[in-house]
Design an enzyme around this catalytic site. Structure first.
Site, PDB file in Angstrom:
ATOM      1  N   CYS A 128       0.314   0.279  10.318  1.00  0.00           N
ATOM      2  CA  CYS A 128      -0.142  -0.740   9.369  1.00  0.00           C
ATOM      3  C   CYS A 128       0.969  -1.595   8.763  1.00  0.00           C
ATOM      4  CB  CYS A 128      -0.942  -0.083   8.250  1.00  0.00           C
ATOM      5  SG  CYS A 128      -1.673  -1.335   7.163  1.00  0.00           S
ATOM      6  N   CYS A 160     -16.427  -9.500   5.565  1.00  0.00           N
ATOM      7  CA  CYS A 160     -15.834  -8.187   5.295  1.00  0.00           C
ATOM      8  C   CYS A 160     -14.575  -8.315   4.442  1.00  0.00           C
ATOM      9  CB  CYS A 160     -15.514  -7.507   6.622  1.00  0.00           C
ATOM     10  SG  CYS A 160     -14.830  -5.863   6.390  1.00  0.00           S
ATOM     11  N   CYS A 198       0.834  -1.210   0.000  1.00  0.00           N
ATOM     12  CA  CYS A 198       0.000   0.000   0.000  1.00  0.00           C
ATOM     13  C   CYS A 198       0.869   1.262   0.000  1.00  0.00           C
ATOM     14  CB  CYS A 198      -0.916  -0.012   1.221  1.00  0.00           C
ATOM     15  SG  CYS A 198      -2.044   1.392   1.239  1.00  0.00           S
ATOM     16  N   CYS A 244     -19.579  -6.546   3.733  1.00  0.00           N
ATOM     17  CA  CYS A 244     -18.891  -5.327   4.167  1.00  0.00           C
ATOM     18  C   CYS A 244     -17.606  -5.226   3.344  1.00  0.00           C
ATOM     19  CB  CYS A 244     -18.557  -5.428   5.654  1.00  0.00           C
ATOM     20  SG  CYS A 244     -17.574  -4.046   6.261  1.00  0.00           S
ATOM     21  N   CYS A 263       0.203   4.936   6.981  1.00  0.00           N
ATOM     22  CA  CYS A 263      -0.438   4.747   8.297  1.00  0.00           C
ATOM     23  C   CYS A 263       0.549   4.054   9.247  1.00  0.00           C
ATOM     24  CB  CYS A 263      -1.721   3.934   8.151  1.00  0.00           C
ATOM     25  SG  CYS A 263      -2.763   4.528   6.794  1.00  0.00           S
ATOM     26  N   CYS A 314     -19.646   1.767   8.779  1.00  0.00           N
ATOM     27  CA  CYS A 314     -18.868   1.099   9.823  1.00  0.00           C
ATOM     28  C   CYS A 314     -17.628   1.958  10.020  1.00  0.00           C
ATOM     29  CB  CYS A 314     -18.490  -0.313   9.365  1.00  0.00           C
ATOM     30  SG  CYS A 314     -17.359  -1.138  10.516  1.00  0.00           S
ATOM     31  N   ARG A 323     -18.001  -2.833  18.046  1.00  0.00           N
ATOM     32  CA  ARG A 323     -17.222  -4.058  17.797  1.00  0.00           C
ATOM     33  C   ARG A 323     -15.893  -4.050  18.543  1.00  0.00           C
ATOM     34  NH1 ARG A 323     -16.806  -4.380  12.291  1.00  0.00           N
ATOM     35  NH2 ARG A 323     -18.905  -5.228  12.300  1.00  0.00           N
TER      36      ARG A 323
HETATM   37  N1  SAM Z   1      -6.677   0.337   3.072  1.00  0.00           N
HETATM   38  C1  SAM Z   1      -7.967   0.636   3.521  1.00  0.00           C
HETATM   39  C2  SAM Z   1      -8.003   1.799   4.466  1.00  0.00           C
HETATM   40  O1  SAM Z   1      -7.025   2.091   5.126  1.00  0.00           O
HETATM   41  O2  SAM Z   1      -9.057   2.426   4.574  1.00  0.00           O
HETATM   42  C3  SAM Z   1      -8.696  -0.539   4.147  1.00  0.00           C
HETATM   43  C4  SAM Z   1      -7.949  -1.520   5.017  1.00  0.00           C
HETATM   44  S1  SAM Z   1      -7.224  -0.876   6.506  1.00  0.00           S
HETATM   45  C5  SAM Z   1      -6.159  -2.192   6.983  1.00  0.00           C
HETATM   46  C6  SAM Z   1      -8.583  -0.873   7.653  1.00  0.00           C
HETATM   47  C7  SAM Z   1      -8.335  -0.434   9.064  1.00  0.00           C
HETATM   48  O3  SAM Z   1      -7.653  -1.447   9.777  1.00  0.00           O
HETATM   49  C8  SAM Z   1      -7.496   0.793   9.307  1.00  0.00           C
HETATM   50  O4  SAM Z   1      -8.187   1.995   9.106  1.00  0.00           O
HETATM   51  C9  SAM Z   1      -7.142   0.637  10.781  1.00  0.00           C
HETATM   52  O5  SAM Z   1      -8.125   1.259  11.586  1.00  0.00           O
HETATM   53  C10 SAM Z   1      -7.160  -0.873  10.975  1.00  0.00           C
HETATM   54  N2  SAM Z   1      -5.805  -1.393  11.238  1.00  0.00           N
HETATM   55  C11 SAM Z   1      -4.819  -1.548  10.337  1.00  0.00           C
HETATM   56  N3  SAM Z   1      -3.706  -2.019  10.935  1.00  0.00           N
HETATM   57  C12 SAM Z   1      -3.993  -2.158  12.244  1.00  0.00           C
HETATM   58  C13 SAM Z   1      -3.231  -2.577  13.383  1.00  0.00           C
HETATM   59  N4  SAM Z   1      -1.959  -2.937  13.288  1.00  0.00           N
HETATM   60  N5  SAM Z   1      -3.858  -2.611  14.579  1.00  0.00           N
HETATM   61  C14 SAM Z   1      -5.147  -2.234  14.686  1.00  0.00           C
HETATM   62  N6  SAM Z   1      -5.903  -1.818  13.652  1.00  0.00           N
HETATM   63  C15 SAM Z   1      -5.330  -1.764  12.455  1.00  0.00           C
HETATM   64  C1  DTB Z   2     -11.309  -2.555  11.446  1.00  0.00           C
HETATM   65  O1  DTB Z   2     -11.692  -1.555  12.087  1.00  0.00           O
HETATM   66  N1  DTB Z   2     -10.417  -3.441  11.873  1.00  0.00           N
HETATM   67  C2  DTB Z   2     -10.177  -4.449  10.885  1.00  0.00           C
HETATM   68  C3  DTB Z   2     -11.192  -4.076   9.773  1.00  0.00           C
HETATM   69  N2  DTB Z   2     -11.746  -2.862  10.237  1.00  0.00           N
HETATM   70  C4  DTB Z   2     -10.766  -4.018   8.391  1.00  0.00           C
HETATM   71  C5  DTB Z   2      -8.759  -4.560  10.461  1.00  0.00           C
HETATM   72  C6  DTB Z   2      -7.789  -4.849  11.565  1.00  0.00           C
HETATM   73  C7  DTB Z   2      -6.459  -5.050  10.958  1.00  0.00           C
HETATM   74  C8  DTB Z   2      -5.429  -5.503  11.944  1.00  0.00           C
HETATM   75  C9  DTB Z   2      -4.095  -5.666  11.326  1.00  0.00           C
HETATM   76  C10 DTB Z   2      -4.021  -6.712  10.267  1.00  0.00           C
HETATM   77  O2  DTB Z   2      -4.478  -7.868  10.479  1.00  0.00           O
HETATM   78  O3  DTB Z   2      -3.434  -6.449   9.200  1.00  0.00           O
HETATM   79 FE1  SF4 Z   3      -2.843   1.225   3.329  1.00  0.00          FE
HETATM   80 FE2  SF4 Z   3      -2.773   0.069   5.683  1.00  0.00          FE
HETATM   81 FE3  SF4 Z   3      -3.241   2.685   5.534  1.00  0.00          FE
HETATM   82 FE4  SF4 Z   3      -5.113   0.924   4.667  1.00  0.00          FE
HETATM   83  S1  SF4 Z   3      -4.397   1.180   6.768  1.00  0.00           S
HETATM   84  S2  SF4 Z   3      -4.418   2.796   3.634  1.00  0.00           S
HETATM   85  S3  SF4 Z   3      -3.789  -0.711   3.903  1.00  0.00           S
HETATM   86  S4  SF4 Z   3      -1.337   1.631   4.920  1.00  0.00           S
END
Ligand code: SAM
Ligand code: DTB
Ligand code: SF4
Length: 349
Positions: A94, A131, A87, A162, A91, A222, A294
């Site tokens: 992430c 989802c 990506c 979702c 973030c 959501c 959730r």
């Molecule tokens: N890329 C898209 C976005 O960012 O909107 C969708 C997928 S992204 C992984 C969805 C959500 O997962 C993020 O907004 C964040 O709130 C959550 N998330 C990602 N990595 C995480 C982590 N290490 N711990 C907890 N929540 C996480």
């Molecule tokens: C949300 O609020 N939490 C989920 C879902 N929406 C997409 C994602 C959590 C991701 C945790 C890190 C991972 O497994 O990559």
């Molecule tokens: Fe990309 Fe992760 Fe940010 Fe979603 S949360 S936009 S997958 S870097």
């Protein structure tokens, strides 16, 4: 003293210490949204909830919970990553951001067949919602075409759908809705004042704009955030206030505990006191009484006792299945055993 304020009008309830009842509501673009008798939650009122004695807070949250939901029921959502890693965003939490070296292997878009197989297995295990997540800044038109096929196929299994695909451009939400999308997940992640410490490649306002696209397309919202990112209680209150002041507030509110992944900037952040996580759930429940709250990422690192407290504080939905997107989640058998132990039942399709 805890006061229960009832609106004089259509019957919307404001449960709180001091919410303000408002008739019109300005969104962040300054647009006035009409026909919206609702509660506005000043940060101070949300903070006052956080500051309550723990037992009083949990008691109030459980009371609100029982006014709006079946007390011992939990909704189960299973996640799948339909496009993993690489990506372009930054973030800080992430593991899928290309710029961090986390060991997550990039994976191209899954086939519709493999997504349907996974959804059918999730349904078999008791999930009612599936989802689909993608590691994109936002989908391109050809991505929308692939994902809409997945959505229609999962919907045809009789599951709720979702998707979480990043920022949406005008018109994209409508296409997803027409394919049968029930919920779109897009998180605010944190409060506006802490946001810049976590993400620089998109603005807070971009997120609010995507949420508005989703609303306008008639898809359930959501939207939640992450705690345990080194933020203060004031920041947590700021996040909950933002969510609760969306008009209307989201139907589904994921409260994630940061899953610390080596290689991400937030790896090594000081651990949040688990009781502070429970408080966040309780405050979300009180300020968004009808929402599904959730208990999301981070459950694998939580004791059963903490999870039980989260349910007592009003959580009524979980991610269910051995994996989140790239990181682990409790095993299905372990969750079933926990729910049994607590005398909780899952929603059925
Ligand atoms: N890329 C898209 C976005 O960012 O909107 C969708 C997928 S992204 C992984 C969805 C959500 O997962 C993020 O907004 C964040 O709130 C959550 N998330 C990602 N990595 C995480 C982590 N290490 N711990 C907890 N929540 C996480
Ligand atoms: C949300 O609020 N939490 C989920 C879902 N929406 C997409 C994602 C959590 C991701 C945790 C890190 C991972 O497994 O990559
Ligand atoms: Fe990309 Fe992760 Fe940010 Fe979603 S949360 S936009 S997958 S870097």
């Amino acid at each position: 003293m805890i006061v229960l304020l009832l609106s004089k009008g259509i019957g919307m309830r404001c449960n709180s210490i001091q919410p303000e009842l408002v008739n019109d509501h300005k969104n962040d673009k300054g647009k006035v949204l009409k026909n919206s008798e609702s509660c506005r939650w000043p940060i101070k009122a949300v903070q006052a909830l956080f500051d309550m004695p723990f037992n009083d807070l949990i008691f109030q949250a459980q009371q609100v919970h029982r006014q709006h939901h079946e007390a011992n029921t939990v909704q189960l959502s299973t996640l799948i990553s339909v496009k993993t890693g690489g990506c372009p965003e930054d973030c800080g939490y992430c593991p899928q951001a290309a710029r961090y070296h986390t060991g997550v292997e990039n994976q191209a878009m899954l086939s519709v067949d493999s997504v349907v197989t996974a959804a059918a297995a999730a349904k078999e295990q008791g999930a009612t919602r599936f989802c689909m997540g993608a590691a994109w800044r936002g989908p391109k038109q050809r991505d929308i075409e692939s994902v809409t096929e997945m959505i229609s196929a999962v919907k045809a299994l009789g599951m709720e759908t979702c998707a979480t695909l990043g920022m949406l451009k005008p018109g994209q939400a409508k296409q997803l809705g027409e394919a049968g999308l029930d919920y779109y997940n897009h998180n605010l992640d944190t409060s506006p004042d802490y946001y810049d410490a976590i993400i620089s490649t998109r603005e807070y306002q971009d997120r609010l704009d995507t949420l508005q696209e989703v609303r306008d397309a008639g898809i359930n919202v959501c939207c939640g955030g992450i705690v345990g990112m080194g933020e203060t209680r004031e920041t947590r209150a700021g996040l909950v206030a933002q969510l609760a002041n969306l008009n209307p507030y989201p139907e589904s509110v994921p409260i994630n505990h940061l899953v610390q992944v080596e290689g991400t900037p937030l790896y090594g952040t000081a651990k949040l006191d688990p009781l502070e996580f429970v408080r966040t759930i309780a405050v979300a429940r009180i300020t968004m009484p009808k929402a599904a709250v959730r208990l999301s990422a981070g459950r694998r690192e939580m004791s059963e006792a903490v999870q039980a407290l989260c349910f007592l504080a009003g959580a009524n939905s979980i991610f269910y299945g051995d994996k989140l997107l790239t990181t682990g989640n409790p095993e299905v058998q372990q969750d079933q055993a926990l729910l049994n132990k607590l005398g909780m039942r899952s929603l059925t399709a």
